[in-house]
Design a protein around this motif. Structure first.
Motif, PDB file in Angstrom:
ATOM      1  N   TYR A  37       0.885  -1.182   0.000  1.00  0.00           N
ATOM      2  CA  TYR A  37       0.000   0.000   0.000  1.00  0.00           C
ATOM      3  C   TYR A  37       0.911   1.217   0.000  1.00  0.00           C
ATOM      4  CZ  TYR A  37      -1.888   3.603   3.248  1.00  0.00           C
ATOM      5  OH  TYR A  37      -2.211   4.763   3.896  1.00  0.00           O
ATOM      6  N   LYS A  66      -2.829   7.420  -1.032  1.00  0.00           N
ATOM      7  CA  LYS A  66      -4.205   7.422  -0.488  1.00  0.00           C
ATOM      8  C   LYS A  66      -5.200   7.838  -1.566  1.00  0.00           C
ATOM      9  CE  LYS A  66      -2.433   8.669   4.040  1.00  0.00           C
ATOM     10  NZ  LYS A  66      -2.428   7.408   4.748  1.00  0.00           N
ATOM     11  N   SER A  92      -4.281   4.201  10.839  1.00  0.00           N
ATOM     12  CA  SER A  92      -3.210   3.819   9.919  1.00  0.00           C
ATOM     13  C   SER A  92      -3.748   2.686   9.041  1.00  0.00           C
ATOM     14  CB  SER A  92      -2.011   3.326  10.742  1.00  0.00           C
ATOM     15  OG  SER A  92      -0.874   3.248   9.944  1.00  0.00           O
ATOM     16  N   ALA A  93      -3.639   2.831   7.732  1.00  0.00           N
ATOM     17  CA  ALA A  93      -4.286   1.840   6.866  1.00  0.00           C
ATOM     18  C   ALA A  93      -3.681   0.446   7.058  1.00  0.00           C
ATOM     19  CB  ALA A  93      -4.223   2.275   5.413  1.00  0.00           C
ATOM     20  N   SER A  94      -2.366   0.376   7.277  1.00  0.00           N
ATOM     21  CA  SER A  94      -1.755  -0.942   7.468  1.00  0.00           C
ATOM     22  C   SER A  94      -2.267  -1.603   8.756  1.00  0.00           C
ATOM     23  CB  SER A  94      -0.237  -0.850   7.476  1.00  0.00           C
ATOM     24  OG  SER A  94       0.196   0.093   8.421  1.00  0.00           O
ATOM     25  N   ARG A 115      -4.971  -4.235   8.602  1.00  0.00           N
ATOM     26  CA  ARG A 115      -4.566  -5.628   8.314  1.00  0.00           C
ATOM     27  C   ARG A 115      -4.107  -6.341   9.576  1.00  0.00           C
ATOM     28  NH1 ARG A 115      -0.818  -3.174   3.834  1.00  0.00           N
ATOM     29  NH2 ARG A 115       0.625  -3.624   5.528  1.00  0.00           N
ATOM     30  N   ARG A 168       3.361   8.880   5.873  1.00  0.00           N
ATOM     31  CA  ARG A 168       2.192   9.678   5.481  1.00  0.00           C
ATOM     32  C   ARG A 168       2.600  10.852   4.584  1.00  0.00           C
ATOM     33  NH1 ARG A 168      -2.900   9.997   9.272  1.00  0.00           N
ATOM     34  NH2 ARG A 168      -2.667   7.804   8.814  1.00  0.00           N
TER      35      ARG A 168
HETATM   36  C1  DP6 Z   1       5.347   1.113   3.071  1.00  0.00           C
HETATM   37  O1  DP6 Z   1      -0.060   2.304   7.112  1.00  0.00           O
HETATM   38  O2  DP6 Z   1       1.989   3.506   7.964  1.00  0.00           O
HETATM   39  O3  DP6 Z   1       4.571   0.034   5.040  1.00  0.00           O
HETATM   40  O4  DP6 Z   1      -2.122   4.876   6.572  1.00  0.00           O
HETATM   41  O5  DP6 Z   1      -0.629   6.868   6.472  1.00  0.00           O
HETATM   42  O6  DP6 Z   1      -0.658   5.459   8.539  1.00  0.00           O
HETATM   43  P1  DP6 Z   1      -0.825   5.485   7.036  1.00  0.00           P
HETATM   44  O7  DP6 Z   1       0.387   4.662   6.416  1.00  0.00           O
HETATM   45  P2  DP6 Z   1       1.016   3.275   6.877  1.00  0.00           P
HETATM   46  O8  DP6 Z   1       1.805   2.927   5.538  1.00  0.00           O
HETATM   47  C2  DP6 Z   1       2.414   1.698   5.339  1.00  0.00           C
HETATM   48  C3  DP6 Z   1       3.190   1.763   4.061  1.00  0.00           C
HETATM   49  C4  DP6 Z   1       4.119   0.597   3.839  1.00  0.00           C
HETATM   50  C5  DP6 Z   1       3.475  -0.467   2.958  1.00  0.00           C
HETATM   51  C6  DP6 Z   1       2.424  -1.347   3.592  1.00  0.00           C
HETATM   52  O9  DP6 Z   1       2.496  -1.647   4.806  1.00  0.00           O
HETATM   53  O10 DP6 Z   1       1.528  -1.788   2.850  1.00  0.00           O
END
Ligand code: DP6
Length: 339
Positions: free
Chosen positions: A24, A27, A152-154, A157, A202
């Motif tokens: 990911y 956004k 946090s989007a990750s 999961r 972010r």
């Molecule tokens: C490179 O979940 O930390 O680890 O949603 O802004 O808090 P926010 O971002 P975050 O981003 C993770 C990015 C990554 C790739 C991933 O874990 O998919």
């Protein structure tokens, strides 16, 4: 413990980071924190965040704010404000009589924070589980995941054990396979540095979206990588999955390198490990590296190859902290209502 407020409830939760095989990055909706790319991830059993939450009732008329301490250090309020707004919306709906409350959270991890080891994933997952337990709410995993995603989007999961996916534009992650799906699957976490990164993921994502000319190509391509990876994971086929893992992280970084100014999380040690993996593959090992928003490198391989890979790492690198992980379980939580 609070001195001035009556305690409503307390809870403690532990959660593990979610390491993306397919990344990911970017956004689709900033206000709702919805991802622009689909991601496929594994929860790591060997890294843990523990979060204690106390929900208190403020004294009448007293102005109070929610507080989050990471390793004893008070965090910036604005980083957590959207999460707590989401939590209050939920309690207003599901616990309408609760009245005014304030949250104090204390969190610590057994690995470095904000250094590219997904501490925000385990952190917001544990916070979501602890906050809801401290008010006596038992939510289905998908709702907890939606709450964690606001932070946090990750983290959406990390609410599940095993292998998970978070689709582009989705408000919650879903489980793909549990932690026992692929018993031989191993993740070797190599910690090169402990210092926090100087550019948050972010901010870096937003810069990439705004001015990397490769951003749209990255988004289009990640859909293709995602579907192929889900198939390879379903077949427990590391030789098919590995190249897709490698494409995903390198294409993510390609969009970052192309931003203006460029975003470079790599350190010389990161590149040395990438080249190490390449040599190992030439020697017949199926070992595939990935990186996130920081200099650390994580390797995917199968159980039988771990001793040889570890020995070669120890022989070739100094000062490398090596952790061998398996797919981990979902968060644990214990809560107590006081009143
Ligand atoms: C490179 O979940 O930390 O680890 O949603 O802004 O808090 P926010 O971002 P975050 O981003 C993770 C990015 C990554 C790739 C991933 O874990 O998919």
């Amino acid at each position: 413990m609070s001195e001035n407020f009556g305690v409503f409830g307390t809870a403690v939760s532990t959660a593990h980071p979610s390491l993306a095989l397919i990344k990911y990055w970017g956004k689709q909706n900033i206000a709702l924190n919805l991802p622009a790319t689909p991601s496929l991830a594994v929860t790591l059993d060997c890294l843990t965040t523990e979060t204690h939450v106390e929900i208190s009732r403020p004294v009448d008329g007293e102005e109070v704010s929610d507080r989050v301490f990471l390793d004893g250090i008070l965090q910036r309020e604005d980083r957590f404000a959207p999460f707590f707004t989401g939590f209050r919306k939920l309690t207003d709906k599901m616990k309408p009589g609760m009245g005014r409350f304030v949250v104090t959270a204390r969190s610590s991890s057994d690995f470095p924070t904000a250094a590219g080891l997904a501490s925000s994933a385990s952190g917001f997952a544990a916070l979501s589980c602890a906050c809801t337990a401290a008010v006596g709410l038992e939510l289905p995993a998908e709702e907890l995941s939606a709450m964690a995603l606001i932070g946090s989007a990750s983290a959406a999961r990390s609410i599940y054990g095993g292998f998970t996916r978070l689709d582009a534009g989705s408000k919650a992650a879903v489980s793909v396979y549990g932690e026992n799906w692929w018993p031989e699957f191993r993740i070797i976490v190599l910690e090169l540095e402990k210092e926090p990164k100087n550019l948050s993921s972010r901010e870096a994502m937003e810069r990439t979206r705004l001015n990397s000319p490769y951003y749209q190509a990255w988004i289009d391509d990640s859909r293709v990588l995602m579907e192929r990876s889900v198939d390879a994971l379903g077949g427990r086929n590391l030789d098919a999955l590995g190249p897709l893992i490698r494409n995903s992280y390198l294409r993510m970084f390609a969009t970052m390198f192309a931003a203006d100014p460029p975003i470079i999380y790599w350190k010389p040690g990161s590149l040395a490990i990438i080249q190490f993996c390449d040599r190992m593959r030439s020697d017949g090992f199926s070992v595939w590296e990935t990186m996130d928003a920081g200099p650390q490198v994580k390797l995917f391989c199968l159980q039988n190859d771990v001793p040889a890979i570890r020995n070669r790492l120890i022989g070739e690198f100094n000062n490398l902290n090596i952790r061998i992980c398996r797919p981990g379980g979902p968060p644990s939580v214990r809560g107590r209502i006081e009143t």
